[in-house]
Design an enzyme around this catalytic site. Structure first.
Site, PDB file in Angstrom:
ATOM      1  N   ARG A 144      -4.719  -3.556  -2.554  1.00 55.46           N
ATOM      2  CA  ARG A 144      -4.268  -3.684  -1.168  1.00 55.46           C
ATOM      3  C   ARG A 144      -5.131  -4.652  -0.387  1.00 55.46           C
ATOM      4  NH1 ARG A 144      -2.623   2.069   1.394  1.00 55.46           N
ATOM      5  NH2 ARG A 144      -3.131   1.191   3.419  1.00 55.46           N
ATOM      6  N   ARG A 171       4.165  -1.348   8.549  1.00 57.06           N
ATOM      7  CA  ARG A 171       4.215   0.107   8.515  1.00 57.06           C
ATOM      8  C   ARG A 171       5.354   0.523   9.436  1.00 57.06           C
ATOM      9  NH1 ARG A 171       0.251   3.371   6.972  1.00 57.06           N
ATOM     10  NH2 ARG A 171      -1.402   1.881   7.312  1.00 57.06           N
ATOM     11  N   LYS A 229       3.838  11.455  -4.124  1.00 63.14           N
ATOM     12  CA  LYS A 229       2.798  10.561  -3.591  1.00 63.14           C
ATOM     13  C   LYS A 229       1.579  10.737  -4.481  1.00 63.14           C
ATOM     14  CE  LYS A 229       0.520   9.085   0.610  1.00 63.14           C
ATOM     15  NZ  LYS A 229      -0.768   8.807   0.001  1.00 63.14           N
ATOM     16  N   GLU A 252       9.855  10.394  -3.805  1.00 67.83           N
ATOM     17  CA  GLU A 252       8.952  10.232  -4.956  1.00 67.83           C
ATOM     18  C   GLU A 252       7.696  11.033  -4.706  1.00 67.83           C
ATOM     19  OE1 GLU A 252       8.343   6.065  -4.632  1.00 67.83           O
ATOM     20  OE2 GLU A 252      10.421   5.612  -5.084  1.00 67.83           O
ATOM     21  N   PHE A 300       6.969   1.884  -8.491  1.00 65.61           N
ATOM     22  CA  PHE A 300       8.026   2.414  -7.631  1.00 65.61           C
ATOM     23  C   PHE A 300       8.841   1.347  -6.908  1.00 65.61           C
ATOM     24  CE2 PHE A 300       3.850   3.356  -5.561  1.00 65.61           C
ATOM     25  CZ  PHE A 300       3.884   2.379  -4.574  1.00 65.61           C
ATOM     26  N   ARG A 332      -3.174   1.556  -4.847  1.00 63.37           N
ATOM     27  CA  ARG A 332      -1.965   0.745  -4.798  1.00 63.37           C
ATOM     28  C   ARG A 332      -2.211  -0.548  -5.567  1.00 63.37           C
ATOM     29  NH1 ARG A 332       1.742   0.612  -0.417  1.00 63.37           N
ATOM     30  NH2 ARG A 332       3.621  -0.456  -1.131  1.00 63.37           N
TER      31      ARG A 332
HETATM   32  P1  AMP Z   1      -1.770   6.406   2.777  1.00 53.27           P
HETATM   33  O1  AMP Z   1      -2.792   5.663   1.933  1.00 53.27           O
HETATM   34  O2  AMP Z   1      -2.053   7.853   2.970  1.00 53.27           O
HETATM   35  O3  AMP Z   1      -1.399   5.645   4.019  1.00 53.27           O
HETATM   36  O4  AMP Z   1      -0.404   6.445   1.927  1.00 53.27           O
HETATM   37  C1  AMP Z   1       0.217   5.299   1.480  1.00 53.27           C
HETATM   38  C2  AMP Z   1      -0.210   5.022   0.058  1.00 53.27           C
HETATM   39  O5  AMP Z   1       0.285   5.999  -0.829  1.00 53.27           O
HETATM   40  C3  AMP Z   1       0.345   3.755  -0.501  1.00 53.27           C
HETATM   41  O6  AMP Z   1      -0.341   2.625  -0.064  1.00 53.27           O
HETATM   42  C4  AMP Z   1       0.192   3.964  -1.986  1.00 53.27           C
HETATM   43  O7  AMP Z   1      -1.086   3.544  -2.404  1.00 53.27           O
HETATM   44  C5  AMP Z   1       0.262   5.462  -2.134  1.00 53.27           C
HETATM   45  N1  AMP Z   1       1.417   5.939  -2.880  1.00 53.27           N
HETATM   46  C6  AMP Z   1       1.361   6.922  -3.808  1.00 53.27           C
HETATM   47  N2  AMP Z   1       2.565   7.167  -4.326  1.00 53.27           N
HETATM   48  C7  AMP Z   1       3.442   6.331  -3.734  1.00 53.27           C
HETATM   49  C8  AMP Z   1       4.845   6.106  -3.842  1.00 53.27           C
HETATM   50  N3  AMP Z   1       5.607   6.821  -4.663  1.00 53.27           N
HETATM   51  N4  AMP Z   1       5.396   5.137  -3.049  1.00 53.27           N
HETATM   52  C9  AMP Z   1       4.625   4.416  -2.195  1.00 53.27           C
HETATM   53  N5  AMP Z   1       3.303   4.581  -2.058  1.00 53.27           N
HETATM   54  C10 AMP Z   1       2.702   5.530  -2.809  1.00 53.27           C
END
Ligand code: AMP
Length: 572
Positions: free
Chosen positions: A255, A432, A235, A233, A327, A240
């Site tokens: 979150r 995680r 990102k 998917e 998602f 979130r």
């Molecule tokens: P990070 O904040 O860099 O650790 O990346 C994880 C975050 O990406 C998740 O907590 C979501 O807020 C965001 N995210 C964006 N698109 C998606 C997706 N398709 N699936 C899951 N998380 C996503």
């Protein structure tokens, strides 16, 4: 919390896991349920429940200054104590004077932590932390600080606290683990175990569950080495959000597990049409509405204007419309779905969305949307104002080449990169793991100059591993700070840099040192925001130190103009 602190000392004094859990279990049994529950999170080394991302935002230097003030010790004496212990908590126990009448309650500590987290700015936080530390006994202060710095180091992981709960209350460990997984809150888990209600932890509507998290991967090849069957998917760079829908009522949670429904008044009614109760997982993004079928997500900086508002003006609603890109589904039609494989959950999600499509479609046919997602909104609805709920588009990739192509396409749509998910994996709240991988683009890199350094925590104790860095500004020529990052350098490089910084300190502030601005680093980041935190007026989001640039002098570092250019490009 004297008893709490003494228990921590006893746990630290043994390396035997069984003895540690027995000590914790005894402690739980000796307390009232409220206090045992509050202690459970602290014993796991956390100021807040694991599922929350609430942060205290209190840095080591603020604690250092307060310890100097409250102890009346000289910088040199404090520095000597720090070198001896390598831990600010232990320093506190050594230098703070015992006074009659001192003593904190475990129960009030939770409340005080929340007040500190909610306080804006270092001045407000300092007042609260000072008051708290001056009321604590030296031993209590030791553990308060250890919890604050996330550095309990008594060899007690949350899994051992789960074992201690099972032991103290004579309940099956598996039940405790499952409840904690669902709730993301070890204190709440203890409370339910205490009340014989662990089975109730199944799922609570309008009580957010933990969010499943992703691990970073650097390359398409590495990503596909974890599992063969990958769902891919985009990102999206937003926030979130977990949506709970029951009997027409809809709430969104962040979150940090805060309810954020009020910030997005245009979204709930889109989901209220769902025929079944459900819990959905997705990302709220600022959405650029073009033709009905061809919107795309806008940069995080734009969404930021919508965050943290209790009321959203008409103008905001118009200028920064949002969309909820779904998602995952954790619960639907009375069934908890987290144990089902993603492949199956995806099917459930498709079915749910076809329902929204039919119900909300007002006679308009369900449309398949742009690569950014399937859109179930009819043109008629759009007249009623923006705000969409969409199923995030899912792609497949079987080879690194395909993944690379999807990555470029995601970037071309303005998204951060890709999420690569194991189709056979369960949804693990609050975990995680390797079942969800994230592959991100770097917006750009900057060559910056280190202006100040701080001592690290954990295995980085005693070395100067946190760097504040700056870019160049003209008229007058000066350096303006733009960010701070933990070192991503190797241990050998950090050791070498520590020596260099010690030899080239301009001002020794104890925990922090301003240093001669000569070291140039290359930093990568995902995003840039306007911010008052640094004197450049900008802040980098997720800065990472890529490497040292010994080949560059400070005069060759990037300028504030370059920063503005990157910012403008990102916002356009
Ligand atoms: P990070 O904040 O860099 O650790 O990346 C994880 C975050 O990406 C998740 O907590 C979501 O807020 C965001 N995210 C964006 N698109 C998606 C997706 N398709 N699936 C899951 N998380 C996503």
């Amino acid at each position: 919390m004297q008893r709490f602190a003494e228990t921590c000392e006893a746990i630290a004094a043994t390396t035997k896991k069984l003895q540690k859990t027995a000590t914790v279990a005894d402690y739980f049994r000796s307390r009232k349920v409220e206090e045992a529950a509050a202690s459970a999170a602290f014993l796991s080394g956390k100021a807040f429940p694991a599922g929350e991302e609430t942060r205290l935002q209190v840095g080591g230097s603020l604690l250092w200054r307060l310890l100097a003030e409250l102890s009346g010790k000289t910088e040199a004496a404090l520095a000597a104590a720090y070198r001896k212990h390598g831990d600010l908590g232990a320093v506190a126990a050594e230098v703070l004077p015992p006074r009659p009448g001192q003593g904190l309650q475990v129960l009030e500590l939770g409340r005080i932590f929340r007040e500190i987290s909610a306080a804006r700015g270092p001045a407000a936080k300092t007042v609260l932390v000072r008051h708290m530390l001056s009321r604590a006994s030296p031993l209590e202060a030791k553990y308060v600080i250890k919890i604050m710095t996330g550095d309990l180091r008594i060899g007690l992981k949350e899994s051992l606290v789960e074992e201690a709960i099972a032991k103290a209350l004579a309940v099956p460990l598996a039940q405790v683990q499952r409840a904690n997984m669902l709730l993301g809150d070890i204190g709440e888990t203890l409370r339910l175990a205490w009340e014989g209600q662990l089975a109730q932890a199944q799922m609570r509507m309008f009580h957010p569950m933990g969010f499943m998290l992703a691990s970073p991967v650097d390359s398409a090849k590495a990503a596909l080495s974890y599992f063969a069957d990958a769902a891919v998917e985009d990102k999206y760079d937003g926030i979130r959000a977990q949506a709970h829908v029951a009997e027409g009522e809809v709430k969104f949670f962040s979150r940090t597990r805060d309810e954020i429904t009020a910030s997005f008044p245009e979204l709930p009614h889109r989901l209220a049409a769902l025929a079944h109760d459900a819990i959905l997982d997705g990302e709220i993004v600022a959405w650029e509405y073009k033709e009905p079928d061809s919107g795309r997500a806008r940069p995080f900086g734009i969404l930021q204007q919508r965050l943290g508002r209790k009321r959203v003006s008409e103008r905001m609603l118009r200028e920064v419309p949002v969309a909820y890109l779904v998602f995952d589904v954790l619960y639907a039609k009375g069934q908890l779905l987290i144990d089902r494989p993603l492949r199956e959950r995806g099917q459930w999600l498709d079915d749910l969305f076809s329902l929204i499509g039919h119900r909300a479609g007002k006679g308009t046919e369900r449309k398949s949307g742009p690569p950014g997602g399937l859109d179930f909104q009819s043109a008629a609805e759009e007249d009623a104002g923006p705000g969409r709920v969409m199923r995030a588009a899912v792609f497949r990739a079987a080879s690194p080449e395909q993944l690379e192509r999807l990555f470029s396409a995601a970037q071309a749509r303005g998204n951060e990169g890709l999420m690569i998910k194991d189709l056979n994996s369960a949804y693990l709240p609050g975990k995680r793991g390797q079942s969800w991988l994230k592959m991100k683009r770097e917006l750009a890199t900057l060559d910056v100059v280190v202006t100040a350094v701080e001592y690290g925590h954990g295995k980085r104790v005693g070395v100067l591993s946190d760097y504040t860095f700056a870019v160049r500004a003209a008229n007058p020529a000066r350096l303006v700070n733009i960010g701070k990052a933990y070192s991503g350098l190797s241990d050998a490089e950090i050791a070498e840099m520590t020596q260099w910084f010690l030899d080239h300190t301009l001002e020794d502030q104890g925990f922090r040192r301003t240093v001669e601005p000569k070291i140039v680093l290359q930093v990568a980041f995902n995003n840039m925001m306007r911010s008052h935190r640094h004197d450049s007026g900008y802040a980098l989001r997720f800065p990472r130190i890529v490497r040292l640039r010994p080949d560059k002098s400070a005069e060759e570092a990037d300028t504030i103009e370059r920063v503005r250019e990157i910012f403008d490009k990102q916002s356009s």
